[in-house]
Design an enzyme around this catalytic site. Structure first.
Site, short mmCIF file in Angstrom:
data_model
loop_
_atom_site.label_atom_id
_atom_site.label_comp_id
_atom_site.label_asym_id
_atom_site.label_seq_id
_atom_site.Cartn_x
_atom_site.Cartn_y
_atom_site.Cartn_z
N ASP A 85 0.84 -1.20 0.00
CA ASP A 85 0.00 0.00 0.00
C ASP A 85 0.87 1.25 0.00
OD1 ASP A 85 0.76 -0.76 2.70
OD2 ASP A 85 -0.61 0.79 3.44
N GLU A 146 0.27 -0.95 6.00
CA GLU A 146 1.38 -0.36 6.76
C GLU A 146 1.27 1.16 6.86
OE1 GLU A 146 5.26 1.39 7.70
OE2 GLU A 146 4.09 1.66 5.87
#
Length: 378
Positions: A85, A146
């Protein structure tokens, strides 16, 4: 093994990485992250990995777990932990297109941390092409949250790490010729200001603006920042109609400290802002996700010394430090597992519209990772 002979070519690697960078994957856009997970999975399958797509946390994208064939499969080995991400919203490619100028290359997420993930999987395959079998089995875990503090994937990362002897994290290098041997403690907080409604034109003084309250509290909170503990407020939302005194305003706060006791002290200070009045107005502070402090263990420093020796063989002398930006290495390091972070590509200006890498570092840092994999456990 001569680490300089690892068959990694930056010019070939940047071609493959381009596909990853142009597959935008902001954390909160599940379909986009799922596409990135599928792309990474397909590429790793093509390199010979056994790949599993793991459903992500509720509302978030898929994760990928890949293992490379090994006679000791299932025994404790090396975990490479990364995330797919990014912080860049969909459409960032229009403002920050993939482009190259000499040794520099730009693109959303190219440095944090698609470049690092790409070189890690390439390093595993390059060793196989050399006929070098790693002493320990290698697993790559790519997660999907994250950038928002890993609220959903933390348990998965810790469970996977517990099965292994070593953890390598190819987050970007914080400066040229560096790796990370520790990270600061981090906490996030949800802030909510509760006001009192009224008509902003006819009865302004009868109301109490939640936006005004949030603005004042924001300044007070950020002014608590000192050398040991920082506070930063962002992601603010408040009000709906300009002719209505706003009754709710929301924001998020990020706090970071070099030591756990400093973060705990900061937590006490910000929670002291939590106060609600009898009439329903007030200011609410809720603690959200945290990353524990990671202080270098003997095992981590042994990993660093290996990396430094390999770096010298490649022509550069690696420095190390504890670093302020959080990563999933916080979790594995705090577990006491030998963890080496910041092994990814060299670049600058992550999380901005100038995020870029040094193309040559794709090969040099990939060879560094390959060298570690070739000797850990030997």
């Amino acid at each position: 093994m001569d680490v300089t002979k690892v068959p990694l070519d930056a010019e070939e690697m940047i071609k493959g990485l381009k596909r990853w960078v142009e597959c935008e994957s902001p954390t909160y856009d599940k379909p986009s992250v799922d596409r990135m997970a599928a792309l990474a999975a397909d590429d790793m399958k093509a390199l010979g990995f056994s790949v599993e797509i793991i459903p992500g946390p509720d509302g978030l994208g898929d994760c990928v777990r890949a293992t490379f064939p090994h006679p000791r499969q299932g025994e404790p080995g090396v975990l490479i932990s990364g995330h797919i991400d990014t912080v860049h919203p969909l459409g960032t490619l229009e403002k920050l297109p993939f482009r190259r100028d000499g040794d520099l290359c730009w693109g959303p997420g190219i440095c944090d941390m698609k470049g690092g993930n790409y070189i890690a999987m390439s390093a595993v395959k390059a060793l196989a092409e050399m006929g070098v079998e790693t002493p320990l089995p290698v697993t790559i875990l790519l997660t999907s949250d994250e950038e928002i503090g890993t609220p959903g994937c933390r348990a998965m990362i810790e469970a996977e790490a517990a099965k292994n002897k070593y953890v390598l994290v190819p987050e970007p290098a914080w400066a040229r010729n560096t790796v990370v041997t520790g990270r600061y403690a981090i906490a996030r907080y949800h802030l909510t200001a509760l006001g009192r409604p009224s008509h902003a034109g006819a009865a302004l003084k009868a109301g109490q603006s939640a936006v005004k309250m949030m603005a004042r509290k924001l300044i007070e909170i950020e002014d608590m920042t000192d050398d040991d503990c920082t506070f930063s407020v962002s992601v603010m939302h408040g009000g709906q109609w300009v002719n209505c005194v706003p009754t709710i305003a929301r924001a998020e706060c990020l706090s970071m400290a070099k030591r756990q006791e400093d973060l705990d002290r900061g937590t006490g200070k910000i929670l002291a802002f939590n106060r609600q009045e009898a009439d329903g107005t007030g200011f609410v502070v809720e603690k959200s996700v945290v990353r524990p402090v990671w202080e270098a263990s003997a095992g981590t420093m042994e990993l660093y010394e290996r990396a430094r020796r390999l770096g010298n063989e490649l022509g550069f002398d690696l420095a190390h430090a504890s670093e302020g930006g959080g990563s999933d290495g916080n979790f594995t390091g705090a577990m006491g597992l030998p963890t080496l972070d910041g092994l990814g590509v060299v670049g600058r200006d992550v999380h901005t519209l100038n995020e870029h890498i040094e193309v040559s570092s794709l090969a040099s840092r990939g060879k560094l990772i390959a060298g570690l994999l070739a000797e850990l456990g030997a």
